[in-house]
Every structure is written in C-alpha cells, then in structure tokens.
Design a protein around this motif. Structure first.
Motif, PDB file in Angstrom:
ATOM      1  N   GLU A 152       0.811  -1.218   0.000  1.00 58.15           N
ATOM      2  CA  GLU A 152       0.000   0.000   0.000  1.00 58.15           C
ATOM      3  C   GLU A 152       0.849   1.275   0.000  1.00 58.15           C
ATOM      4  OE1 GLU A 152      -3.865  -0.306   2.367  1.00 58.15           O
ATOM      5  OE2 GLU A 152      -2.597  -1.849   3.270  1.00 58.15           O
ATOM      6  N   PRO A 153       1.779   1.445   0.941  1.00 61.71           N
ATOM      7  CA  PRO A 153       2.583   2.675   0.921  1.00 61.71           C
ATOM      8  C   PRO A 153       3.490   2.785  -0.287  1.00 61.71           C
ATOM      9  CG  PRO A 153       3.382   1.171   2.621  1.00 61.71           C
ATOM     10  CD  PRO A 153       2.074   0.619   2.139  1.00 61.71           C
ATOM     11  N   MET A 154       3.974   1.645  -0.803  1.00 60.36           N
ATOM     12  CA  MET A 154       4.831   1.705  -1.984  1.00 60.36           C
ATOM     13  C   MET A 154       4.031   2.142  -3.203  1.00 60.36           C
ATOM     14  SD  MET A 154       7.530  -1.114  -3.409  1.00 60.36           S
ATOM     15  CE  MET A 154       8.631  -0.668  -4.766  1.00 60.36           C
ATOM     16  N   ALA A 155       2.792   1.664  -3.309  1.00 56.10           N
ATOM     17  CA  ALA A 155       1.927   2.082  -4.412  1.00 56.10           C
ATOM     18  C   ALA A 155       1.650   3.577  -4.333  1.00 56.10           C
ATOM     19  CB  ALA A 155       0.620   1.303  -4.385  1.00 56.10           C
ATOM     20  N   ASP A 156       1.362   4.065  -3.136  1.00 53.08           N
ATOM     21  CA  ASP A 156       1.110   5.504  -2.966  1.00 53.08           C
ATOM     22  C   ASP A 156       2.341   6.318  -3.323  1.00 53.08           C
ATOM     23  OD1 ASP A 156      -1.500   5.042  -2.147  1.00 53.08           O
ATOM     24  OD2 ASP A 156      -0.997   5.049  -0.006  1.00 53.08           O
ATOM     25  N   TRP A 157       3.514   5.814  -2.919  1.00 47.70           N
ATOM     26  CA  TRP A 157       4.764   6.522  -3.231  1.00 47.70           C
ATOM     27  C   TRP A 157       4.999   6.576  -4.740  1.00 47.70           C
ATOM     28  CZ3 TRP A 157       9.199   5.069  -5.800  1.00 47.70           C
ATOM     29  CH2 TRP A 157      10.285   5.934  -5.709  1.00 47.70           C
ATOM     30  N   LEU A 158       4.788   5.460  -5.423  1.00 43.57           N
ATOM     31  CA  LEU A 158       5.004   5.412  -6.871  1.00 43.57           C
ATOM     32  C   LEU A 158       4.114   6.430  -7.568  1.00 43.57           C
ATOM     33  CD1 LEU A 158       6.400   3.851  -9.270  1.00 43.57           C
ATOM     34  CD2 LEU A 158       4.327   2.458  -9.347  1.00 43.57           C
ATOM     35  N   LEU A 159       2.846   6.483  -7.193  1.00 44.54           N
ATOM     36  CA  LEU A 159       1.908   7.389  -7.845  1.00 44.54           C
ATOM     37  C   LEU A 159       2.206   8.848  -7.519  1.00 44.54           C
ATOM     38  CD1 LEU A 159      -1.420   5.416  -7.290  1.00 44.54           C
ATOM     39  CD2 LEU A 159      -0.062   5.552  -9.395  1.00 44.54           C
ATOM     40  N   ALA A 160       2.828   9.086  -6.356  1.00 45.16           N
ATOM     41  CA  ALA A 160       3.127  10.454  -5.947  1.00 45.16           C
ATOM     42  C   ALA A 160       4.465  10.956  -6.480  1.00 45.16           C
ATOM     43  CB  ALA A 160       3.114  10.552  -4.424  1.00 45.16           C
ATOM     44  N   THR A 161       5.261  10.063  -7.075  1.00 45.71           N
ATOM     45  CA  THR A 161       6.589  10.442  -7.576  1.00 45.71           C
ATOM     46  C   THR A 161       6.480  10.812  -9.052  1.00 45.71           C
ATOM     47  OG1 THR A 161       7.642   8.923  -6.011  1.00 45.71           O
ATOM     48  CG2 THR A 161       8.979   9.688  -7.866  1.00 45.71           C
ATOM     49  N   PRO A 162       6.716  12.071  -9.384  1.00 44.94           N
ATOM     50  CA  PRO A 162       6.563  12.511 -10.778  1.00 44.94           C
ATOM     51  C   PRO A 162       7.403  11.669 -11.735  1.00 44.94           C
ATOM     52  CG  PRO A 162       6.849  14.401  -9.331  1.00 44.94           C
ATOM     53  CD  PRO A 162       7.112  13.181  -8.496  1.00 44.94           C
ATOM     54  N   ASP A 163       6.804  11.241 -12.820  1.00 41.97           N
ATOM     55  CA  ASP A 163       7.450  10.493 -13.914  1.00 41.97           C
ATOM     56  C   ASP A 163       7.820   9.054 -13.554  1.00 41.97           C
ATOM     57  OD1 ASP A 163       7.348  12.748 -15.638  1.00 41.97           O
ATOM     58  OD2 ASP A 163       9.175  13.544 -14.721  1.00 41.97           O
ATOM     59  N   ALA A 164       7.617   8.624 -12.288  1.00 36.95           N
ATOM     60  CA  ALA A 164       7.953   7.245 -11.920  1.00 36.95           C
ATOM     61  C   ALA A 164       6.885   6.293 -12.458  1.00 36.95           C
ATOM     62  CB  ALA A 164       8.060   7.103 -10.408  1.00 36.95           C
ATOM     63  N   VAL A 165       7.315   5.261 -13.168  1.00 38.83           N
ATOM     64  CA  VAL A 165       6.378   4.289 -13.730  1.00 38.83           C
ATOM     65  C   VAL A 165       6.631   2.869 -13.228  1.00 38.83           C
ATOM     66  CG1 VAL A 165       5.861   5.600 -15.816  1.00 38.83           C
ATOM     67  CG2 VAL A 165       7.847   4.062 -15.804  1.00 38.83           C
ATOM     68  N   LEU A 166       7.812   2.637 -12.661  1.00 40.60           N
ATOM     69  CA  LEU A 166       8.193   1.293 -12.211  1.00 40.60           C
ATOM     70  C   LEU A 166       9.183   1.441 -11.065  1.00 40.60           C
ATOM     71  CD1 LEU A 166       7.907  -1.800 -13.043  1.00 40.60           C
ATOM     72  CD2 LEU A 166      10.042  -1.485 -14.320  1.00 40.60           C
ATOM     73  N   ALA A 167       9.077   0.560 -10.057  1.00 40.53           N
ATOM     74  CA  ALA A 167       9.983   0.656  -8.912  1.00 40.53           C
ATOM     75  C   ALA A 167      10.167  -0.712  -8.278  1.00 40.53           C
ATOM     76  CB  ALA A 167       9.436   1.638  -7.871  1.00 40.53           C
ATOM     77  N   THR A 168      11.248  -0.828  -7.511  1.00 40.31           N
ATOM     78  CA  THR A 168      11.530  -2.033  -6.739  1.00 40.31           C
ATOM     79  C   THR A 168      11.975  -1.613  -5.351  1.00 40.31           C
ATOM     80  OG1 THR A 168      12.700  -4.161  -6.773  1.00 40.31           O
ATOM     81  CG2 THR A 168      13.982  -2.219  -7.373  1.00 40.31           C
ATOM     82  N   PRO A 169      11.647  -2.403  -4.318  1.00 41.09           N
ATOM     83  CA  PRO A 169      12.123  -2.090  -2.967  1.00 41.09           C
ATOM     84  C   PRO A 169      13.504  -2.685  -2.726  1.00 41.09           C
ATOM     85  CG  PRO A 169      10.741  -4.006  -2.861  1.00 41.09           C
ATOM     86  CD  PRO A 169      10.773  -3.586  -4.322  1.00 41.09           C
ATOM     87  N   GLN A 170      14.018  -2.507  -1.522  1.00 44.30           N
ATOM     88  CA  GLN A 170      15.240  -3.200  -1.128  1.00 44.30           C
ATOM     89  C   GLN A 170      14.869  -4.610  -0.684  1.00 44.30           C
ATOM     90  OE1 GLN A 170      18.737  -2.388  -1.152  1.00 44.30           O
ATOM     91  NE2 GLN A 170      18.518  -4.602  -0.946  1.00 44.30           N
ATOM     92  N   LEU A 171      15.560  -5.600  -1.202  1.00 45.25           N
ATOM     93  CA  LEU A 171      15.287  -6.987  -0.857  1.00 45.25           C
ATOM     94  C   LEU A 171      16.427  -7.564  -0.010  1.00 45.25           C
ATOM     95  CD1 LEU A 171      13.828  -8.280  -4.250  1.00 45.25           C
ATOM     96  CD2 LEU A 171      12.596  -7.477  -2.228  1.00 45.25           C
ATOM     97  N   TYR A 172      16.048  -8.471   0.882  1.00 46.80           N
ATOM     98  CA  TYR A 172      17.002  -9.084   1.797  1.00 46.80           C
ATOM     99  C   TYR A 172      16.903 -10.606   1.722  1.00 46.80           C
ATOM    100  CZ  TYR A 172      17.449  -4.483   3.991  1.00 46.80           C
ATOM    101  OH  TYR A 172      17.687  -3.153   4.223  1.00 46.80           O
ATOM    102  N   PHE A 173      18.025 -11.283   1.955  1.00 48.14           N
ATOM    103  CA  PHE A 173      18.003 -12.729   2.128  1.00 48.14           C
ATOM    104  C   PHE A 173      17.286 -13.060   3.444  1.00 48.14           C
ATOM    105  CE2 PHE A 173      21.747 -12.312  -0.664  1.00 48.14           C
ATOM    106  CZ  PHE A 173      21.449 -13.274  -1.618  1.00 48.14           C
TER     107      PHE A 173
END
Length: 262
Positions: free
Chosen positions: A102-123
């Motif tokens: 949910e927060p990542m989706a909101d962040w993506l939509l609120a970031t101008p020109d951002a169309v695709l994103a990935t978070p930090q992943l951990y083992f």
C-alpha cells in the motif's frame, strides 16, 4: 489510497507459494487488493493444490494454466483482469514482513514520472541483496556469472553492474528493475502489453524495464523492503544456463550492447 493488484507465478513448490500468499494477505489490509496466483502447469500438482486451498480471503484468485508458458506469459495471463492503479509483479519466494504494498503504491503514484519501482530486498538471514543494476551489457552479464568463482576483474565489473559504487540507501533512478519484486503503474503495464512473450525465462525483467523507461522513470525505493529467498542457479544447471544464454541473445539483438545512462 491507491487501488492495488499483485500477481505471483508459481511453478511447483506449493508450500513456498502459500507462504508468500499468506504473507501478502497478512500484511496488506487494503480491501482493494486483488491477488492473482497463476500456476504454470506445475507437474507436481501445485496448481491443483492451490486451486483447492482456502486462503480464507476473497481477494485471492488462483488461475491454473494447462502448461508452462514461462515467467512473462504467466504474468501476462492476468493483464486483462487488472483495474488497479498499481500492479505488483512478485516472485513466489517473496515474503512480506510489514505493510509494504500500500505505501509503496502511494509513493510510486506520488513520484513525478515514476512508472516502475523495486524495494530493497534481503536474504532470509538478513543479508542485503544487490539487485538494483545498470543496463546490461554482454561483459557485465558474463562478469555476473564468473565473479563468484574467479573474483578479480569479474568481481569489480559485477560491483559496477550492481551499483555498489553508488549510494543505494536513498531512492534513486535505476536502469534494471528486478522481476522478483516490481511495482508498476498498471495503465503503463497494460499499454506496453506486459512482458515480451518471446522470452521464456531470464532477462525478461531487463527487457520490461527498458520498455518502461520509454514511458518514464524506473526507481529503487529502499525505504520499502521484503525478504527474497533468491533461487539463483543457472550456472549449476546446464539447461537453465542455455536458456539464459538464449534470452541474453534475444535481449541484445533487441536493445543492442551499448552502455546505459547511469
């Protein structure tokens, strides 16, 4: 609040898929979530098991396919069903430990020109995964395979490829978004037709990233995180390694061998 959807493409390993699904449901309270689980004709009966599993949540839809169509086509199987604002492409070895979608989706939509994103992943043991990357070149992909065995110049090239010479603790633009965990503007994903169906497995995420870059910006968003088991074994399996080489050939024929912009 963004309307969100997500898709996991499964191939065998029922228990792992169920763990991923349950972690998403547990940590994503949004009533708008539509979670699709696509089974790629698993020969071990995983699809049949998934179809018969009661996850106790009407937000889950299981779609068993009659045969293995490959990673990209498996994800494309849900494209026509999507009416979300942001769609998440997730591996079956992803585990959420908090409300990330949910927060990542909101962040993506609120970031101008951002169309695709990935978070930090951990083992699972807490180690950081070096997954944000620069645009692939033949040399960088070769170094990626040889670095663990030979180190030296190959390790130096791999460190450059995985952006170890950059500050990855803050949000920043990247040229290669891992298919393990993608957050995509759904309208853009649908407009470009999802994954290129010519790829069966490997490098299709690099190809999709290049197509998204024609539409806007691709970002690493490390303020969001998840666990990723990362079953990476093309060098240990001759068949998978040949498949990877074929996908690399397709990618470079399509996009050329030049360096990226970052």
């Amino acid at each position: 609040m963004a309307k969100i959807s997500a898709c996991i493409v499964a191939y065998c390993n029922y228990d792992e898929v169920c763990a991923a699904v349950r972690s998403i449901l547990r940590h994503t309270p949004s009533p708008t979530l539509a979670l699709y689980v696509v089974d790629n004709g698993s020969p071990d009966g995983c699809g049949r098991q998934l179809a018969g599993t009661d996850f106790g949540d009407p937000r889950v839809t299981v779609l068993p396919l009659p045969e293995n169509l490959g990673f990209g086509k498996g994800h494309n199987a849900v494209l026509d069903r999507l009416d979300s604002d942001v769609h998440f492409i997730l591996n079956p070895d992803i585990l959420l430990t908090g409300n990330v979608l949910e927060p990542m989706a909101d962040w993506l939509l609120a970031t101008p020109d951002a169309v695709l994103a990935t978070p930090q992943l951990y083992f699972p043991d807490g180690r950081l995964q070096a997954l944000p990357r620069r645009k692939p070149t033949p040399w960088l992909l070769l170094a990626r395979q040889l670095a663990p065995r030979f180190g030296g110049i190959f390790q130096k090239a791999d460190d450059h490829y995985t952006m170890q010479d950059e500050d990855l603790t803050r949000p920043r633009r990247i040229e290669f978004c891992t298919g393990s965990f993608m957050a995509a503007r759904t309208n853009v994903l649908k407009r470009i037709g999802g994954f290129d169906p010519d790829y069966f497995m490997y490098v299709e995420d690099a190809d999709l990233t290049q197509r998204f870059l024609r539409e806007g910006e691709v970002w690493l968003a490390p303020q969001f995180s998840a666990i990723h088991a990362w079953h990476r074994a093309p060098m240990r399996d001759a068949g998978k390694f040949r498949m990877q080489l074929a996908s690399m050939g397709l990618y470079f024929k399509k996009w050329g061998c030049g360096k990226g912009a970052l």
